[in-house]
Design a protein around this motif. Structure first.
Motif, PDB file in Angstrom:
ATOM      1  N   ILE A 199       0.977  -1.154   0.186  1.00  0.00           N
ATOM      2  CA  ILE A 199       0.070   0.038   0.098  1.00  0.00           C
ATOM      3  C   ILE A 199       0.808   1.244  -0.065  1.00  0.00           C
ATOM      4  CG2 ILE A 199      -1.717   1.208   1.256  1.00  0.00           C
ATOM      5  CD1 ILE A 199      -2.604  -1.326   2.660  1.00  0.00           C
ATOM      6  N   GLY A 200       1.917   1.365   0.755  1.00  0.00           N
ATOM      7  CA  GLY A 200       2.906   2.343   0.639  1.00  0.00           C
ATOM      8  C   GLY A 200       3.255   2.646  -0.494  1.00  0.00           C
ATOM      9  N   ILE A 201       3.999   1.722  -1.309  1.00  0.00           N
ATOM     10  CA  ILE A 201       4.359   1.876  -2.588  1.00  0.00           C
ATOM     11  C   ILE A 201       3.488   2.737  -3.528  1.00  0.00           C
ATOM     12  CG2 ILE A 201       5.192   1.061  -4.785  1.00  0.00           C
ATOM     13  CD1 ILE A 201       6.680  -1.301  -3.236  1.00  0.00           C
ATOM     14  N   VAL A 202       2.134   2.247  -3.356  1.00  0.00           N
ATOM     15  CA  VAL A 202       1.110   2.732  -4.258  1.00  0.00           C
ATOM     16  C   VAL A 202       0.643   4.340  -3.747  1.00  0.00           C
ATOM     17  CG1 VAL A 202      -1.303   2.783  -4.828  1.00  0.00           C
ATOM     18  CG2 VAL A 202      -0.123   0.546  -4.731  1.00  0.00           C
ATOM     19  N   VAL A 203       0.773   4.504  -2.380  1.00  0.00           N
ATOM     20  CA  VAL A 203       0.549   5.615  -1.924  1.00  0.00           C
ATOM     21  C   VAL A 203       1.501   6.712  -2.221  1.00  0.00           C
ATOM     22  CG1 VAL A 203       0.112   7.046   0.229  1.00  0.00           C
ATOM     23  CG2 VAL A 203      -0.966   4.840   0.000  1.00  0.00           C
ATOM     24  N   ALA A 204       2.767   6.091  -2.287  1.00  0.00           N
ATOM     25  CA  ALA A 204       4.042   7.214  -2.675  1.00  0.00           C
ATOM     26  C   ALA A 204       3.914   7.502  -3.837  1.00  0.00           C
ATOM     27  CB  ALA A 204       5.343   6.296  -2.154  1.00  0.00           C
ATOM     28  N   VAL A 205       3.650   6.380  -4.885  1.00  0.00           N
ATOM     29  CA  VAL A 205       3.552   6.870  -6.147  1.00  0.00           C
ATOM     30  C   VAL A 205       2.496   7.957  -6.411  1.00  0.00           C
ATOM     31  CG1 VAL A 205       3.275   6.065  -8.716  1.00  0.00           C
ATOM     32  CG2 VAL A 205       4.875   4.703  -6.955  1.00  0.00           C
ATOM     33  N   MET A 206       1.449   7.817  -5.760  1.00  0.00           N
ATOM     34  CA  MET A 206       0.256   8.759  -6.004  1.00  0.00           C
ATOM     35  C   MET A 206       0.481  10.055  -5.430  1.00  0.00           C
ATOM     36  SD  MET A 206      -3.023   5.992  -4.552  1.00  0.00           S
ATOM     37  CE  MET A 206      -4.020   7.428  -4.443  1.00  0.00           C
ATOM     38  N   ARG A 207       1.337  10.062  -4.388  1.00  0.00           N
ATOM     39  CA  ARG A 207       1.771  11.494  -4.082  1.00  0.00           C
ATOM     40  C   ARG A 207       2.495  12.043  -4.851  1.00  0.00           C
ATOM     41  NH1 ARG A 207       0.953  15.023  -1.278  1.00  0.00           N
ATOM     42  NH2 ARG A 207       2.048  15.910   0.780  1.00  0.00           N
ATOM     43  N   LEU A 208       3.387  11.481  -5.587  1.00  0.00           N
ATOM     44  CA  LEU A 208       4.015  12.186  -6.494  1.00  0.00           C
ATOM     45  C   LEU A 208       3.683  12.232  -7.926  1.00  0.00           C
ATOM     46  CD1 LEU A 208       7.551  10.681  -5.401  1.00  0.00           C
ATOM     47  CD2 LEU A 208       6.920  12.701  -4.793  1.00  0.00           C
TER      48      LEU A 208
ATOM     49  N   SER B 250      -3.878  10.565  -1.493  1.00  0.00           N
ATOM     50  CA  SER B 250      -2.587  10.148  -0.891  1.00  0.00           C
ATOM     51  C   SER B 250      -2.435  10.941   0.538  1.00  0.00           C
ATOM     52  CB  SER B 250      -1.667   9.927  -1.776  1.00  0.00           C
ATOM     53  OG  SER B 250      -0.386   9.981  -1.141  1.00  0.00           O
ATOM     54  N   TRP B 251      -2.414  12.163   0.302  1.00  0.00           N
ATOM     55  CA  TRP B 251      -1.902  13.087   1.338  1.00  0.00           C
ATOM     56  C   TRP B 251      -3.008  12.816   2.489  1.00  0.00           C
ATOM     57  CZ3 TRP B 251      -5.021  16.624   4.193  1.00  0.00           C
ATOM     58  CH2 TRP B 251      -4.123  17.459   5.177  1.00  0.00           C
ATOM     59  N   ALA B 252      -4.337  12.567   2.270  1.00  0.00           N
ATOM     60  CA  ALA B 252      -5.442  12.346   3.224  1.00  0.00           C
ATOM     61  C   ALA B 252      -5.155  11.007   3.981  1.00  0.00           C
ATOM     62  CB  ALA B 252      -6.873  12.357   2.548  1.00  0.00           C
ATOM     63  N   TRP B 253      -4.760  10.084   3.346  1.00  0.00           N
ATOM     64  CA  TRP B 253      -4.527   8.769   3.643  1.00  0.00           C
ATOM     65  C   TRP B 253      -3.422   8.838   4.738  1.00  0.00           C
ATOM     66  CZ3 TRP B 253      -6.634   3.811   2.788  1.00  0.00           C
ATOM     67  CH2 TRP B 253      -5.941   2.653   3.062  1.00  0.00           C
ATOM     68  N   ILE B 254      -2.234   9.447   4.224  1.00  0.00           N
ATOM     69  CA  ILE B 254      -1.113   9.645   5.132  1.00  0.00           C
ATOM     70  C   ILE B 254      -1.454  10.433   6.751  1.00  0.00           C
ATOM     71  CG2 ILE B 254       1.382  10.548   5.605  1.00  0.00           C
ATOM     72  CD1 ILE B 254       1.611   9.850   2.451  1.00  0.00           C
TER      73      ILE B 254
ATOM     74  N   ARG C 132      -1.378   8.123   9.780  1.00  0.00           N
ATOM     75  CA  ARG C 132      -0.137   8.684  10.496  1.00  0.00           C
ATOM     76  C   ARG C 132      -0.773   9.281  11.972  1.00  0.00           C
ATOM     77  NH1 ARG C 132       4.961  11.532   8.234  1.00  0.00           N
ATOM     78  NH2 ARG C 132       3.366  13.244   8.133  1.00  0.00           N
ATOM     79  N   GLY C 133      -1.923   9.698  11.842  1.00  0.00           N
ATOM     80  CA  GLY C 133      -2.522  10.523  13.025  1.00  0.00           C
ATOM     81  C   GLY C 133      -3.092   9.758  13.924  1.00  0.00           C
ATOM     82  N   VAL C 134      -3.704   8.586  13.610  1.00  0.00           N
ATOM     83  CA  VAL C 134      -4.448   7.951  14.459  1.00  0.00           C
ATOM     84  C   VAL C 134      -3.607   6.712  15.392  1.00  0.00           C
ATOM     85  CG1 VAL C 134      -6.828   6.515  14.878  1.00  0.00           C
ATOM     86  CG2 VAL C 134      -6.664   8.375  13.255  1.00  0.00           C
ATOM     87  N   PRO C 135      -3.489   6.629  16.466  1.00  0.00           N
ATOM     88  CA  PRO C 135      -2.641   5.592  17.155  1.00  0.00           C
ATOM     89  C   PRO C 135      -3.327   4.170  16.936  1.00  0.00           C
ATOM     90  CG  PRO C 135      -3.477   7.239  18.694  1.00  0.00           C
ATOM     91  CD  PRO C 135      -4.229   7.462  17.566  1.00  0.00           C
TER      92      PRO C 135
ATOM     93  N   THR D  77      -1.239   1.553   9.454  1.00  0.00           N
ATOM     94  CA  THR D  77      -0.277   2.403  10.271  1.00  0.00           C
ATOM     95  C   THR D  77       0.913   2.414   9.312  1.00  0.00           C
ATOM     96  OG1 THR D  77      -1.537   2.321  12.179  1.00  0.00           O
ATOM     97  CG2 THR D  77       0.502   2.982  12.247  1.00  0.00           C
ATOM     98  N   GLU D  78       1.537   1.203   9.040  1.00  0.00           N
ATOM     99  CA  GLU D  78       2.630   1.219   8.183  1.00  0.00           C
ATOM    100  C   GLU D  78       2.659   1.649   7.041  1.00  0.00           C
ATOM    101  OE1 GLU D  78       5.478   0.228   9.339  1.00  0.00           O
ATOM    102  OE2 GLU D  78       6.408  -0.057   7.280  1.00  0.00           O
ATOM    103  N   SER D  79       1.623   1.529   6.171  1.00  0.00           N
ATOM    104  CA  SER D  79       1.362   2.013   4.956  1.00  0.00           C
ATOM    105  C   SER D  79       1.598   3.619   5.073  1.00  0.00           C
ATOM    106  CB  SER D  79       0.174   1.647   4.243  1.00  0.00           C
ATOM    107  OG  SER D  79      -0.846   2.479   4.842  1.00  0.00           O
TER     108      SER D  79
END
Lengths: 265, 319
Positions: B89-98, B108-112, B116-119, B169-171
């Motif tokens: 998921i992280g790779i997909v989100v990173a590519v979307m971000r760029l 992608s911004w909203a996902w991160i 990242r914000g919720v414990p 969370t990891e993604s």
């Protein structure tokens, strides 16, 4: 998609590259102020000029690594990166632009070999991935190209195990693997130690002798004098003068050309 | 021939000096520090050996018990699955971000931002209680008829709830690392790919991502070790991982300290194994990349040697 190569420029005398009143600026700084020139198939055209004159930008516009703000560039009769819909121009679909770029090889000042791939993998990458050439065929062609640039024994080396001159020769072989109609060279020897310049220029000379159409941005005046069919001197985003090496390099008409040549020689 | 031993200014001969005669400089402060550290360490070991409350016999009894071992297995399973899912998921989100596409960038911004914000602990409990929010999940026409439908309770087991929380969370973290990795790949690599007729997608898959992932292997290794420890959060969902298995035993036997020791020992063993694996992967990548050839002083002995070497000097500004 329209057919490629409206006319075969080699046969009917149309230029392979036609640069028509090209303008380009970065933010508010004008870099190209309406540049026009043409290069016939099989010719070698050297672009010289001081740093900041816009020559590298001009070269990068020809395969649309930079977009232009005005004018038009045609390669093999087709506008670069633009499609014509009746009276309207649209930016080309990225897939079509990629296809157009197959025919335009480019060699960079900083080589830009794929750092995670061996020399052989660098060369067969585009034929296999882009052209879908069978790997065995691409590999044997790659070995032939490596022999041509004098690096037959380096197929399995990684780029960072090679000298700058060797890397640049691999980069040339990598471009040639796509069998381009046109080769662009962006200061191909400027990042090299002086003793390595010769081996790269020798490969380029060989290529020119084979009839490859080449546009070379360079500071190597001797190369331009010996190999070029046409020399263009640029300064501050304009072509100050152009012509045969004898005209521009040996008998410059403009003061700016003369003072530049006096500085570099 | 001796070199000229006369001092040009004084014209007097001086004693001939030789660097091989340099003796080790005494370091009294370091010796005192070492002595104090050894003293404290011996006190700690003495405590471990003599303190009866540690109940080493109980530790030994449970260390390889079936119950604990199955907990270890679940902990490993969760770690691997959450990392693999998180990275994909992280790779997909990173590519979307760029990406050049503004919609993709913002998703992608909203996902991160969210994950990242919720414990992760809050997320685990939330996912576990998803059925109280949505009773069923169905595939169909929005606001229209549905074709297939599942009861949320049958989809969200404690295991899937744990996996979703940990992987999401990891993604978010992986996406930021991978984005940094992608941006660290020199621009010239993409330009070369484009000039050869590769599309943006081909350049990303074949040229940029392989180099970016190589750059982010050390932080990913770090994250894997973190993840191994974060899996202990799933004990709140009564999922029998290593910690929960230990807790279940001491809830019955009141042997809290020895059971926590069992868990501690296993966590240390697992993180040690992961550290070794990470080291092996780094070494192998380094060897695969440059099995011979020149090594600059900057690259030698540094973990960052696995970075692809800069392919030439930085390009000059426009000329």
């Amino acid at each position: 998609m329209t057919g490629r190569g409206v006319a075969d420029p080699g046969l009917d005398g149309d230029p392979l590259v036609f640069v028509d009143r090209v303008r380009k600026s970065f933010r508010n700084t004008a870099v190209l102020n309406g540049i026009s020139f043409e290069v016939s198939a099989g010719d070698v055209c050297c672009i010289i000029g001081p740093s900041g004159s816009g020559k590298t930008t001009m070269l990068r516009c020809i395969n649309r690594l930079e977009k232009i703000d005005g004018g038009m560039i045609y390669v093999a009769g087709r506008p670069v990166g633009v499609t014509v819909h009746g009276t309207r121009l649209r930016e080309m679909h990225p897939r079509d632009l990629a296809e157009q770029r197959r025919d335009i090889g480019m060699v960079f000042q900083s080589f830009n070999l794929f750092a995670h791939k061996t020399v052989l993998a660098n060369i067969i990458e585009a034929p296999v991935v882009v052209k879908r050439t069978p790997k065995a065929i691409a590999t044997s062609e790659a070995h032939a190209l490596l022999a041509r640039v004098g690096l037959a024994d380096k197929a399995n080396a990684y780029p960072d195990q090679l000298s700058g001159g060797q890397q640049q020769r691999v980069a040339i072989a990598r471009s040639l693997a796509m069998q381009p109609k046109l080769m662009l060279f962006d200061e191909p020897t400027s990042a090299l130690d002086p003793e390595l310049v010769g081996e790269v220029l020798a490969v380029m000379k060989d290529l020119a002798g084979d009839g490859m159409t080449m546009i070379v941005v360079t500071h190597e005046m001797n190369f331009a004098r010996e190999v070029a069919d046409k020399v263009i001197f640029m300064d501050a985003g304009d072509i100050v003068e152009s012509g045969s090496p004898a005209e521009v390099l040996s008998n410059p008409q403009h003061q700016r050309t003369r003072s530049f040549l006096a500085r570099v020689s | 021939m001796h070199p000229d031993l006369t001092r040009p200014d004084a014209g007097k001969p001086v004693r001939q000096l030789d660097a091989k005669d340099i003796v080790r400089t005494p370091k009294p402060r370091q010796w005192i520090g070492t002595a104090i550290a050894l003293l404290l360490a011996s006190m700690f070991v003495h405590m471990l050996v003599t303190n009866a409350n540690l109940q080493w016999n109980v530790v030994g009894h449970y260390l390889f018990s079936h119950y604990i071992l199955s907990g270890v297995l679940l902990t490993l399973e969760l770690t691997v699955l959450a990392m693999v899912a998180g990275l994909i998921i992280g790779i997909v989100v990173a590519v979307m971000r760029l990406s050049a596409n503004v919609l993709l960038q913002q998703i992608s911004w909203a996902w991160i931002w969210f994950f990242r914000g919720v414990p992760p602990l809050v997320q685990l409990i939330f996912w576990y209680n998803l059925a109280s929010l949505v009773q069923s999940v169905s595939v169909g026409v929005p606001y229209g008829p549905s074709f297939i439908s599942w009861q949320t309770n049958s989809l969200i087991t404690p295991f899937t709830a744990a996996l979703l929380g940990l992987a999401f969370t990891e993604s978010a973290y992986a996406a930021e690392m991978i984005r940094a990795g992608i941006q660290a790949v020199p621009r010239g690599q993409v330009e070369a790919a484009h000039s050869l007729g590769m599309t943006g997608g081909q350049a990303m898959r074949r040229i940029v991502l392989p180099q970016a992932l190589r750059i982010v292997i050390p932080p990913i290794g770090n994250d894997t070790i973190s993840m191994l420890k974060f899996t202990s959060l799933v004990s709140v969902l009564a999922l029998p991982d290593l910690l929960y298995s230990a807790q279940e035993i001491y809830a019955r036997t009141y042997q809290t300290i020895p059971m926590l020791l069992v868990a501690t020992l296993w966590y240390l063993v697992l993180t040690t194994i992961l550290t070794v694996i990470e080291h092996v992967i780094e070494t192998r990548l380094r060897r695969g990349h440059r099995d011979s050839g020149r090594t600059t002083a900057y690259q030698a002995g540094s973990r960052w040697r696995l970075l692809p070497a800069w392919p030439g000097p930085a390009p000059k500004a426009l000329s």
